[in-house]
Design a protein around this motif. Structure first.
Motif, PDB file in Angstrom:
ATOM      1  N   LYS A  95       0.868  -1.182   0.000  1.00  0.00           N
ATOM      2  CA  LYS A  95       0.000   0.000   0.000  1.00  0.00           C
ATOM      3  C   LYS A  95       0.901   1.227   0.000  1.00  0.00           C
ATOM      4  CE  LYS A  95      -0.722   0.736   4.937  1.00  0.00           C
ATOM      5  NZ  LYS A  95      -1.678   0.865   6.010  1.00  0.00           N
ATOM      6  N   ILE A  96       0.388   2.295  -0.597  1.00  0.00           N
ATOM      7  CA  ILE A  96       1.092   3.570  -0.630  1.00  0.00           C
ATOM      8  C   ILE A  96       0.282   4.548   0.209  1.00  0.00           C
ATOM      9  CG2 ILE A  96       1.877   5.473  -2.067  1.00  0.00           C
ATOM     10  CD1 ILE A  96       2.098   3.426  -4.381  1.00  0.00           C
ATOM     11  N   GLU A  97       0.952   5.154   1.174  1.00  0.00           N
ATOM     12  CA  GLU A  97       0.286   6.068   2.086  1.00  0.00           C
ATOM     13  C   GLU A  97       1.246   7.204   2.430  1.00  0.00           C
ATOM     14  OE1 GLU A  97      -0.724   5.026   6.464  1.00  0.00           O
ATOM     15  OE2 GLU A  97      -2.389   4.314   5.225  1.00  0.00           O
ATOM     16  N   ASP A  98       0.870   8.425   2.176  1.00  0.00           N
ATOM     17  CA  ASP A  98       1.701   9.603   2.464  1.00  0.00           C
ATOM     18  C   ASP A  98       3.096   9.487   1.850  1.00  0.00           C
ATOM     19  OD1 ASP A  98      -0.385  10.685   3.985  1.00  0.00           O
ATOM     20  OD2 ASP A  98       0.307   9.680   5.806  1.00  0.00           O
ATOM     21  N   ASN A  99       3.174   9.116   0.584  1.00  0.00           N
ATOM     22  CA  ASN A  99       4.439   8.947  -0.147  1.00  0.00           C
ATOM     23  C   ASN A  99       5.350   7.881   0.446  1.00  0.00           C
ATOM     24  OD1 ASN A  99       3.656  10.874  -1.996  1.00  0.00           O
ATOM     25  ND2 ASN A  99       4.747  12.528  -0.973  1.00  0.00           N
ATOM     26  N   ASN A 100       4.808   7.005   1.261  1.00  0.00           N
ATOM     27  CA  ASN A 100       5.541   5.868   1.803  1.00  0.00           C
ATOM     28  C   ASN A 100       4.977   4.591   1.198  1.00  0.00           C
ATOM     29  OD1 ASN A 100       7.106   7.435   3.639  1.00  0.00           O
ATOM     30  ND2 ASN A 100       5.340   7.515   5.005  1.00  0.00           N
ATOM     31  N   LEU A 101       5.848   3.694   0.803  1.00  0.00           N
ATOM     32  CA  LEU A 101       5.440   2.406   0.244  1.00  0.00           C
ATOM     33  C   LEU A 101       5.659   1.342   1.302  1.00  0.00           C
ATOM     34  CD1 LEU A 101       4.601   0.569  -2.141  1.00  0.00           C
ATOM     35  CD2 LEU A 101       7.017   0.480  -2.770  1.00  0.00           C
ATOM     36  N   TYR A 102       4.587   0.647   1.668  1.00  0.00           N
ATOM     37  CA  TYR A 102       4.646  -0.437   2.646  1.00  0.00           C
ATOM     38  C   TYR A 102       4.468  -1.751   1.900  1.00  0.00           C
ATOM     39  CZ  TYR A 102       3.931   3.341   5.946  1.00  0.00           C
ATOM     40  OH  TYR A 102       4.065   4.501   6.661  1.00  0.00           O
ATOM     41  N   ILE A 103       5.436  -2.653   2.066  1.00  0.00           N
ATOM     42  CA  ILE A 103       5.410  -3.937   1.367  1.00  0.00           C
ATOM     43  C   ILE A 103       5.362  -5.063   2.381  1.00  0.00           C
ATOM     44  CG2 ILE A 103       6.632  -5.471  -0.221  1.00  0.00           C
ATOM     45  CD1 ILE A 103       8.016  -2.979  -1.348  1.00  0.00           C
ATOM     46  N   GLY A 104       4.377  -5.925   2.237  1.00  0.00           N
ATOM     47  CA  GLY A 104       4.282  -7.133   3.044  1.00  0.00           C
ATOM     48  C   GLY A 104       4.660  -8.320   2.179  1.00  0.00           C
ATOM     49  N   VAL A 105       5.577  -9.141   2.655  1.00  0.00           N
ATOM     50  CA  VAL A 105       6.053 -10.297   1.904  1.00  0.00           C
ATOM     51  C   VAL A 105       5.611 -11.564   2.616  1.00  0.00           C
ATOM     52  CG1 VAL A 105       8.103 -11.483   1.028  1.00  0.00           C
ATOM     53  CG2 VAL A 105       8.043  -8.988   1.083  1.00  0.00           C
ATOM     54  N   LYS A 106       5.154 -12.548   1.866  1.00  0.00           N
ATOM     55  CA  LYS A 106       4.667 -13.796   2.446  1.00  0.00           C
ATOM     56  C   LYS A 106       5.485 -14.970   1.924  1.00  0.00           C
ATOM     57  CE  LYS A 106       1.851 -16.640   4.523  1.00  0.00           C
ATOM     58  NZ  LYS A 106       2.119 -16.957   5.903  1.00  0.00           N
ATOM     59  N   HIS A 107       5.950 -15.776   2.853  1.00  0.00           N
ATOM     60  CA  HIS A 107       6.616 -17.044   2.547  1.00  0.00           C
ATOM     61  C   HIS A 107       5.785 -18.156   3.163  1.00  0.00           C
ATOM     62  CE1 HIS A 107       9.971 -14.347   1.779  1.00  0.00           C
ATOM     63  NE2 HIS A 107      10.526 -15.330   1.097  1.00  0.00           N
ATOM     64  N   ASN A 108       5.861 -19.343   2.592  1.00  0.00           N
ATOM     65  CA  ASN A 108       5.083 -20.480   3.056  1.00  0.00           C
ATOM     66  C   ASN A 108       6.024 -21.607   3.446  1.00  0.00           C
ATOM     67  OD1 ASN A 108       3.464 -22.818   3.212  1.00  0.00           O
ATOM     68  ND2 ASN A 108       1.952 -21.882   1.882  1.00  0.00           N
ATOM     69  N   THR A 109       6.025 -21.966   4.716  1.00  0.00           N
ATOM     70  CA  THR A 109       6.866 -23.065   5.191  1.00  0.00           C
ATOM     71  C   THR A 109       6.199 -24.401   4.913  1.00  0.00           C
ATOM     72  OG1 THR A 109       7.706 -21.633   6.917  1.00  0.00           O
ATOM     73  CG2 THR A 109       8.074 -23.978   7.197  1.00  0.00           C
ATOM     74  N   PHE A 110       4.877 -24.466   5.027  1.00  0.00           N
ATOM     75  CA  PHE A 110       4.140 -25.719   4.844  1.00  0.00           C
ATOM     76  C   PHE A 110       4.390 -26.329   3.469  1.00  0.00           C
ATOM     77  CE2 PHE A 110       0.080 -27.806   3.549  1.00  0.00           C
ATOM     78  CZ  PHE A 110       0.205 -28.932   4.359  1.00  0.00           C
ATOM     79  N   LEU A 111       4.334 -25.516   2.436  1.00  0.00           N
ATOM     80  CA  LEU A 111       4.582 -26.013   1.087  1.00  0.00           C
ATOM     81  C   LEU A 111       5.937 -25.557   0.556  1.00  0.00           C
ATOM     82  CD1 LEU A 111       1.052 -25.633  -0.475  1.00  0.00           C
ATOM     83  CD2 LEU A 111       2.182 -27.721   0.231  1.00  0.00           C
ATOM     84  N   GLY A 112       6.849 -25.255   1.467  1.00  0.00           N
ATOM     85  CA  GLY A 112       8.177 -24.822   1.067  1.00  0.00           C
ATOM     86  C   GLY A 112       8.977 -25.899   0.363  1.00  0.00           C
TER      87      GLY A 112
END
Length: 148
Positions: free
Chosen positions: A71-88
């Motif tokens: 999401k972009i909020e107040d000229n800041n970019l927030y990135i959420g990254v997801k990894h999966n251990t179950f199907l890793g």
């Protein structure tokens, strides 16, 4: 024979459902399902021509990268990254390569984010990946001698 095919079909549908939910179902929960920012490391970040490009890795070897949200909020970019251990076991690569179109927004800071925390990884003033952790309210005033 009909009973065998019926059971095989049910097992196939159940396995497919579990696979799809584990790979894509996390997106329903957004940032709350993302990895902790403290376990993520950015190798490169570039912000130019309306694109943000980032390469990075997770600190452990078991999980596989499955996606990101932002999401972009107040000229800041927030990135959420997801990894999966179950199907890793399917893809043991925790590396990620993300490209986000920011539509002429002037990005000043880029953060890794989960539900409760965020970690600054790039800012426009320095223009490079931050290797030194950002000072927060909880670490303000603490010196290296105090930590021993």
């Amino acid at each position: 024979m009909k009973k065998f095919f019926k059971i095989a079909a049910i097992v196939f549908v159940a396995i497919t459902f579990i696979f799809v939910i584990s790979r894509h179902g996390w997106r329903i929960f957004g940032f709350s399902a993302c990895n902790s920012p403290s376990s993520l490391y950015a190798e490169t970040v570039s912000v130019e021509d309306g694109l943000v490009r980032m390469k990075g890795v997770i600190g452990s070897s078991a999980p596989a990268y499955v996606g990101h949200t932002y999401k972009i909020e107040d000229n800041n970019l927030y990135i959420g990254v997801k990894h999966n251990t179950f199907l890793g076991f399917i893809n043991r690569l925790g590396n990620f390569n993300i490209t986000i179109s920011v539509d002429s927004t002037n990005i000043e800071n880029v953060y890794f984010k989960d539900k409760d925390r965020e970690k600054l990884i790039w800012d426009a003033q320095q223009g490079h990946v931050r290797a030194i952790p950002q000072v927060t309210e909880s670490t303000k005033g603490v010196t290296e001698d105090d930590e021993d």
